[in-house]
Design a protein around this motif. Sequence first.
Motif, PDB file in Angstrom:
ATOM      1  N   GLU A 109       0.821  -1.211   0.000  1.00 14.31           N
ATOM      2  CA  GLU A 109       0.000   0.000   0.000  1.00 14.31           C
ATOM      3  C   GLU A 109       0.853   1.258   0.000  1.00 14.31           C
ATOM      4  O   GLU A 109       0.575   2.205  -0.731  1.00 14.31           O
ATOM      5  CB  GLU A 109      -0.939  -0.008   1.215  1.00 14.31           C
ATOM      6  CG  GLU A 109      -1.889   1.165   1.273  1.00 14.31           C
ATOM      7  CD  GLU A 109      -2.923   1.135   0.167  1.00 14.31           C
ATOM      8  OE1 GLU A 109      -3.319   2.225  -0.299  1.00 14.31           O
ATOM      9  OE2 GLU A 109      -3.333   0.037  -0.244  1.00 14.31           O
ATOM     10  N   GLN A 110       1.915   1.276   0.818  1.00  9.31           N
ATOM     11  CA  GLN A 110       2.785   2.459   0.896  1.00  9.31           C
ATOM     12  C   GLN A 110       3.474   2.708  -0.454  1.00  9.31           C
ATOM     13  O   GLN A 110       3.574   3.857  -0.897  1.00  9.31           O
ATOM     14  CB  GLN A 110       3.828   2.282   1.988  1.00  9.31           C
ATOM     15  CG  GLN A 110       4.697   3.508   2.171  1.00  9.31           C
ATOM     16  CD  GLN A 110       5.712   3.335   3.289  1.00  9.31           C
ATOM     17  OE1 GLN A 110       5.811   2.280   3.900  1.00  9.31           O
ATOM     18  NE2 GLN A 110       6.471   4.379   3.553  1.00  9.31           N
ATOM     19  N   ALA A 111       3.912   1.676  -1.115  1.00  5.92           N
ATOM     20  CA  ALA A 111       4.567   1.826  -2.421  1.00  5.92           C
ATOM     21  C   ALA A 111       3.578   2.358  -3.454  1.00  5.92           C
ATOM     22  O   ALA A 111       3.919   3.238  -4.253  1.00  5.92           O
ATOM     23  CB  ALA A 111       5.154   0.494  -2.882  1.00  5.92           C
ATOM     24  N   ARG A 112       2.359   1.863  -3.445  1.00  2.00           N
ATOM     25  CA  ARG A 112       1.344   2.353  -4.389  1.00  2.00           C
ATOM     26  C   ARG A 112       1.049   3.819  -4.153  1.00  2.00           C
ATOM     27  O   ARG A 112       0.925   4.609  -5.092  1.00  2.00           O
ATOM     28  CB  ARG A 112       0.056   1.531  -4.280  1.00  2.00           C
ATOM     29  CG  ARG A 112       0.201   0.138  -4.848  1.00  2.00           C
ATOM     30  CD  ARG A 112      -1.116  -0.553  -4.922  1.00  2.00           C
ATOM     31  NE  ARG A 112      -1.713  -0.615  -3.603  1.00  2.00           N
ATOM     32  CZ  ARG A 112      -2.441  -1.607  -3.131  1.00  2.00           C
ATOM     33  NH1 ARG A 112      -2.714  -2.632  -3.892  1.00  2.00           N
ATOM     34  NH2 ARG A 112      -2.935  -1.591  -1.927  1.00  2.00           N
ATOM     35  N   GLY A 113       0.938   4.216  -2.893  1.00  2.00           N
ATOM     36  CA  GLY A 113       0.681   5.620  -2.567  1.00  2.00           C
ATOM     37  C   GLY A 113       1.817   6.521  -3.006  1.00  2.00           C
ATOM     38  O   GLY A 113       1.594   7.579  -3.603  1.00  2.00           O
ATOM     39  N   THR A 114       3.042   6.099  -2.726  1.00  2.00           N
ATOM     40  CA  THR A 114       4.216   6.890  -3.118  1.00  2.00           C
ATOM     41  C   THR A 114       4.300   7.015  -4.631  1.00  2.00           C
ATOM     42  O   THR A 114       4.537   8.109  -5.165  1.00  2.00           O
ATOM     43  CB  THR A 114       5.504   6.238  -2.568  1.00  2.00           C
ATOM     44  OG1 THR A 114       5.422   6.180  -1.145  1.00  2.00           O
ATOM     45  CG2 THR A 114       6.733   7.031  -2.969  1.00  2.00           C
ATOM     46  N   LEU A 115       4.097   5.911  -5.337  1.00  2.00           N
ATOM     47  CA  LEU A 115       4.141   5.944  -6.805  1.00  2.00           C
ATOM     48  C   LEU A 115       3.046   6.837  -7.390  1.00  2.00           C
ATOM     49  O   LEU A 115       3.279   7.568  -8.347  1.00  2.00           O
ATOM     50  CB  LEU A 115       4.030   4.532  -7.374  1.00  2.00           C
ATOM     51  CG  LEU A 115       5.296   3.693  -7.254  1.00  2.00           C
ATOM     52  CD1 LEU A 115       5.003   2.238  -7.614  1.00  2.00           C
ATOM     53  CD2 LEU A 115       6.394   4.249  -8.134  1.00  2.00           C
ATOM     54  N   THR A 116       1.877   6.801  -6.798  1.00  2.00           N
ATOM     55  CA  THR A 116       0.775   7.640  -7.279  1.00  2.00           C
ATOM     56  C   THR A 116       1.120   9.113  -7.125  1.00  2.00           C
ATOM     57  O   THR A 116       0.916   9.914  -8.046  1.00  2.00           O
ATOM     58  CB  THR A 116      -0.527   7.310  -6.522  1.00  2.00           C
ATOM     59  OG1 THR A 116      -0.825   5.925  -6.721  1.00  2.00           O
ATOM     60  CG2 THR A 116      -1.684   8.162  -6.986  1.00  2.00           C
ATOM     61  N   VAL A 117       1.663   9.496  -5.969  1.00  2.00           N
ATOM     62  CA  VAL A 117       2.040  10.893  -5.725  1.00  2.00           C
ATOM     63  C   VAL A 117       3.144  11.318  -6.694  1.00  2.00           C
ATOM     64  O   VAL A 117       3.078  12.401  -7.288  1.00  2.00           O
ATOM     65  CB  VAL A 117       2.498  11.083  -4.259  1.00  2.00           C
ATOM     66  CG1 VAL A 117       3.157  12.432  -4.052  1.00  2.00           C
ATOM     67  CG2 VAL A 117       1.321  10.920  -3.311  1.00  2.00           C
ATOM     68  N   LEU A 118       4.149  10.469  -6.877  1.00  2.00           N
ATOM     69  CA  LEU A 118       5.256  10.811  -7.773  1.00  2.00           C
ATOM     70  C   LEU A 118       4.800  10.938  -9.223  1.00  2.00           C
ATOM     71  O   LEU A 118       5.223  11.848  -9.933  1.00  2.00           O
ATOM     72  CB  LEU A 118       6.381   9.778  -7.646  1.00  2.00           C
ATOM     73  CG  LEU A 118       7.144   9.795  -6.324  1.00  2.00           C
ATOM     74  CD1 LEU A 118       8.106   8.614  -6.253  1.00  2.00           C
ATOM     75  CD2 LEU A 118       7.880  11.108  -6.131  1.00  2.00           C
ATOM     76  N   MET A 119       3.948  10.035  -9.664  1.00  2.00           N
ATOM     77  CA  MET A 119       3.454  10.101 -11.037  1.00  2.00           C
ATOM     78  C   MET A 119       2.595  11.348 -11.249  1.00  2.00           C
ATOM     79  O   MET A 119       2.693  12.012 -12.279  1.00  2.00           O
ATOM     80  CB  MET A 119       2.666   8.839 -11.401  1.00  2.00           C
ATOM     81  CG  MET A 119       3.527   7.607 -11.561  1.00  2.00           C
ATOM     82  SD  MET A 119       4.818   7.773 -12.800  1.00  2.00           S
ATOM     83  CE  MET A 119       3.853   7.995 -14.272  1.00  2.00           C
ATOM     84  N   ALA A 120       1.770  11.677 -10.274  1.00  7.55           N
ATOM     85  CA  ALA A 120       0.944  12.884 -10.383  1.00  7.55           C
ATOM     86  C   ALA A 120       1.827  14.123 -10.464  1.00  7.55           C
ATOM     87  O   ALA A 120       1.594  15.015 -11.300  1.00  7.55           O
ATOM     88  CB  ALA A 120      -0.007  12.980  -9.193  1.00  7.55           C
ATOM     89  N   ARG A 121       2.864  14.181  -9.643  1.00 10.67           N
ATOM     90  CA  ARG A 121       3.785  15.318  -9.662  1.00 10.67           C
ATOM     91  C   ARG A 121       4.488  15.413 -11.018  1.00 10.67           C
ATOM     92  O   ARG A 121       4.611  16.495 -11.595  1.00 10.67           O
ATOM     93  CB  ARG A 121       4.824  15.185  -8.553  1.00 10.67           C
ATOM     94  CG  ARG A 121       5.727  16.396  -8.467  1.00 10.67           C
ATOM     95  CD  ARG A 121       6.859  16.268  -7.493  1.00 10.67           C
ATOM     96  NE  ARG A 121       6.450  15.763  -6.202  1.00 10.67           N
ATOM     97  CZ  ARG A 121       7.303  15.342  -5.267  1.00 10.67           C
ATOM     98  NH1 ARG A 121       8.594  15.353  -5.492  1.00 10.67           N
ATOM     99  NH2 ARG A 121       6.861  14.907  -4.116  1.00 10.67           N
ATOM    100  N   LEU A 122       4.933  14.279 -11.532  1.00 14.34           N
ATOM    101  CA  LEU A 122       5.603  14.251 -12.829  1.00 14.34           C
ATOM    102  C   LEU A 122       4.695  14.777 -13.939  1.00 14.34           C
ATOM    103  O   LEU A 122       5.097  15.602 -14.759  1.00 14.34           O
ATOM    104  CB  LEU A 122       6.053  12.820 -13.147  1.00 14.34           C
ATOM    105  CG  LEU A 122       6.765  12.603 -14.469  1.00 14.34           C
ATOM    106  CD1 LEU A 122       8.112  13.304 -14.471  1.00 14.34           C
ATOM    107  CD2 LEU A 122       6.939  11.121 -14.730  1.00 14.34           C
TER     108      LEU A 122
END
Length: 79
Positions: free
Chosen positions: A46-59
Motif C-alpha cells: 500500500e505504501q509503495a502504491r501511494g508513493t508511486l501515485t504521488v510521484l506520477m501525479a507530480r511528474l
Amino acid sequence: MTMRSPVAPAMPAERRRIQQSDRSRQIDLFADVTPIQMPAWRDLPEQARGTLTVLMARLILEHAQISSAASRSEAGHDH
C-alpha cells in the motif's frame, strides 16, 4: 532563386548501410540480464502504491506546466 545544398542527400540504400554499421557498434547493456516479471499493481505494498501515485501525479503536473510555459513563449514569437 532556390539554393541547393552542396552535399547530395544519401540514397536509401546508403542510409540503410550506415544505420546497419552503426548498430553493429552498439553495445547491448542488457545482453546478460534475465528479464523479470513486473509485479502487478495490486501486489505492491500500500505504501509503495501511494508513493508511486504521488510521484506520477507530480511528474505529470510538472510536465504540463513546462509544456504550457513553452507553448506560451512560442506563441509570443508569432507577432
